[in-house]
Design a protein around this motif. Structure first.
Motif, short mmCIF file in Angstrom:
data_model
loop_
_atom_site.label_atom_id
_atom_site.label_comp_id
_atom_site.label_asym_id
_atom_site.label_seq_id
_atom_site.Cartn_x
_atom_site.Cartn_y
_atom_site.Cartn_z
N GLY A 1 0.81 -1.21 0.00
CA GLY A 1 0.00 0.00 0.00
C GLY A 1 0.83 1.26 0.00
N LEU A 2 1.97 1.23 0.69
CA LEU A 2 2.88 2.37 0.67
C LEU A 2 3.41 2.62 -0.74
CD1 LEU A 2 4.89 1.75 3.96
CD2 LEU A 2 3.57 3.80 3.48
N ARG A 3 3.76 1.55 -1.43
CA ARG A 3 4.24 1.70 -2.80
C ARG A 3 3.17 2.31 -3.69
NH1 ARG A 3 6.27 -4.47 -2.80
NH2 ARG A 3 8.45 -4.22 -2.15
N GLU A 4 1.96 1.79 -3.59
CA GLU A 4 0.87 2.27 -4.46
C GLU A 4 0.59 3.75 -4.26
OE1 GLU A 4 -2.52 -0.15 -3.69
OE2 GLU A 4 -1.57 -2.00 -4.39
N ARG A 5 0.68 4.21 -3.01
CA ARG A 5 0.36 5.60 -2.70
C ARG A 5 1.59 6.49 -2.62
NH1 ARG A 5 -5.14 5.72 -0.42
NH2 ARG A 5 -4.68 7.72 0.57
N ARG A 6 2.75 5.92 -2.98
CA ARG A 6 4.02 6.65 -2.89
C ARG A 6 4.14 7.28 -1.49
NH1 ARG A 6 7.08 7.25 -7.16
NH2 ARG A 6 8.05 9.14 -6.29
N GLY A 7 3.97 6.42 -0.51
CA GLY A 7 3.96 6.86 0.88
C GLY A 7 5.35 7.00 1.46
N ALA A 8 5.39 7.12 2.78
CA ALA A 8 6.64 7.35 3.50
C ALA A 8 6.67 6.55 4.78
CB ALA A 8 6.80 8.84 3.81
N VAL A 9 7.89 6.23 5.21
CA VAL A 9 8.13 5.55 6.48
C VAL A 9 9.02 6.46 7.33
CG1 VAL A 9 9.13 3.54 7.63
CG2 VAL A 9 8.00 3.28 5.40
N VAL A 10 8.61 6.68 8.56
CA VAL A 10 9.45 7.38 9.53
C VAL A 10 9.79 6.40 10.64
CG1 VAL A 10 9.63 9.26 11.20
CG2 VAL A 10 8.42 9.64 9.04
N ASN A 11 11.06 6.07 10.75
CA ASN A 11 11.53 5.21 11.83
C ASN A 11 12.21 6.09 12.88
OD1 ASN A 11 10.69 2.72 10.77
ND2 ASN A 11 12.51 2.57 9.48
N ILE A 12 11.70 6.04 14.11
CA ILE A 12 12.25 6.91 15.15
C ILE A 12 13.53 6.29 15.71
CG2 ILE A 12 11.82 8.01 17.37
CD1 ILE A 12 10.17 9.10 14.98
N SER A 13 14.62 7.03 15.54
CA SER A 13 15.94 6.57 15.94
C SER A 13 16.39 7.31 17.20
CB SER A 13 16.93 6.78 14.78
OG SER A 13 18.19 6.23 15.09
N SER A 14 17.68 7.45 17.36
CA SER A 14 18.24 8.08 18.55
C SER A 14 19.69 8.42 18.29
CB SER A 14 18.14 7.12 19.74
OG SER A 14 18.90 7.58 20.84
N ASP A 15 20.21 9.42 19.01
CA ASP A 15 21.64 9.68 18.90
C ASP A 15 22.44 8.55 19.53
OD1 ASP A 15 20.88 10.33 21.48
OD2 ASP A 15 22.11 12.13 21.61
N ALA A 16 21.79 7.72 20.35
CA ALA A 16 22.47 6.56 20.92
C ALA A 16 22.84 5.54 19.85
CB ALA A 16 21.60 5.90 21.98
N ALA A 17 22.27 5.68 18.64
CA ALA A 17 22.61 4.78 17.54
C ALA A 17 24.00 5.07 17.00
CB ALA A 17 21.58 4.92 16.42
N ILE A 18 24.48 6.28 17.20
CA ILE A 18 25.76 6.66 16.59
C ILE A 18 26.78 7.18 17.60
CG2 ILE A 18 24.75 7.13 14.33
CD1 ILE A 18 24.77 10.10 15.02
N GLU A 19 26.36 7.38 18.85
CA GLU A 19 27.27 7.86 19.89
C GLU A 19 27.47 6.78 20.95
OE1 GLU A 19 28.84 10.60 19.64
OE2 GLU A 19 27.69 11.69 18.14
N ALA A 20 28.61 6.81 21.62
CA ALA A 20 28.93 5.82 22.64
C ALA A 20 28.63 6.38 24.03
CB ALA A 20 30.39 5.40 22.54
N TYR A 21 27.41 6.14 24.49
CA TYR A 21 27.00 6.58 25.83
C TYR A 21 27.02 5.39 26.77
CZ TYR A 21 25.02 10.61 23.30
OH TYR A 21 24.85 11.72 22.50
N GLU A 22 27.71 5.52 27.87
CA GLU A 22 27.78 4.43 28.84
C GLU A 22 26.38 4.05 29.31
OE1 GLU A 22 30.43 5.16 32.05
OE2 GLU A 22 32.15 5.62 30.76
N GLY A 23 26.10 2.75 29.30
CA GLY A 23 24.82 2.24 29.73
C GLY A 23 23.79 2.14 28.62
N TRP A 24 24.04 2.82 27.51
CA TRP A 24 23.06 2.85 26.42
C TRP A 24 23.40 1.87 25.30
CZ3 TRP A 24 18.57 5.74 26.29
CH2 TRP A 24 18.41 6.67 27.33
N GLY A 25 24.31 0.94 25.56
CA GLY A 25 24.77 0.03 24.52
C GLY A 25 23.68 -0.84 23.93
#
Length: 224
Positions: free
Chosen positions: A124-148
């Motif tokens: 359905g997303l393809r048919e309507r040329r829709g969009a996906v928003v995936n909520i990420s975090s700066d913890a995905a790219i930074e090394a924060y202790e405890g957030w591994g």
């Protein structure tokens, strides 16, 4: 044409703020969250026939099918927001002590579930040329202790988003770092007092609305 969206984690925080905003703009919504009472409270507040609320866990395949069927019933999606997320073990442990069973469950919620739900609604997303928003975090790219543990799941979600964007040229894919927000999740990680100093989730909503309206190229974005 009326726009259709599916938002996970819609009973609080950013998911709730975005739900409110899209209802005001006349979108038809399918929303979900794990807590039945909290989701019922949201639907009572909104009082809109344009909103279909289905309580359940996105990590459950049967629940994802219900969500996908509801999206199909609307005629497909213009927007999927994978916002539901788990924090993992608290207090946040170092990786040396991270319970592996907890980490496995966290990947199921934060990585596998968003991909599986995207797969289910992708036609359905393809048919309507829709969009996906995936909520990420700066913890995905930074090394924060405890957030591994949490950060590793968001890094995996980022890469899935990156490849999905390359494979699906008719669907816009954005993985968005919303920055710190005053949410129950942040309070669970750093305590309510420190979390209260972060911006409210409503401050991030204009960024998402702008993405949908202007449709820039797929990619990783940070709200600042």
């Amino acid at each position: 044409m009326t726009k259709n969206a599916l938002i996970t984690g819609a009973s609080r925080g950013l998911g709730l703020a975005l739900t409110r905003a899209l209802v005001e703009e006349g979108w038809r919504l399918v929303i979900t969250a794990r807590g039945v009472a909290a989701l019922d409270q949201v639907t009572a507040e909104l009082g809109s026939a344009q909103v279909t609320a289905l309580a359940g866990d996105v990590a459950d395949a049967g629940h994802r099918k219900l969500l996908a069927d509801a999206a199909h019933g609307l005629g497909g999606l213009d927007l999927l927001v994978n916002n539901a997320s788990g924090l993992g073990t608290t207090p946040l442990p170092p990786l040396a002590d991270y319970p592996i069973d907890d980490l496995t469950g966290l990947f199921a919620t934060n990585v596998i579930a968003p991909l599986a739900l995207t797969q289910a609604v992708l036609p359905g997303l393809r048919e309507r040329r829709g969009a996906v928003v995936n909520i990420s975090s700066d913890a995905a790219i930074e090394a924060y202790e405890g957030w591994g543990g949490y950060g590793a799941t968001k890094a995996a979600l980022d890469q899935l988003s990156n490849v999905l964007a390359a494979e699906e040229p008719d669907v816009a894919v954005w993985w968005l770092d919303p920055g710190e927000m005053n949410t129950a999740m942040l309070a669970g990680a750093v305590g309510p007092k420190e979390a209260s100093g972060a911006p409210d989730p409503e401050s991030v909503v204009p960024t998402i609305l702008r993405l949908v309206r202007e449709r820039p190229g797929s990619g990783r974005l940070a709200h600042r």
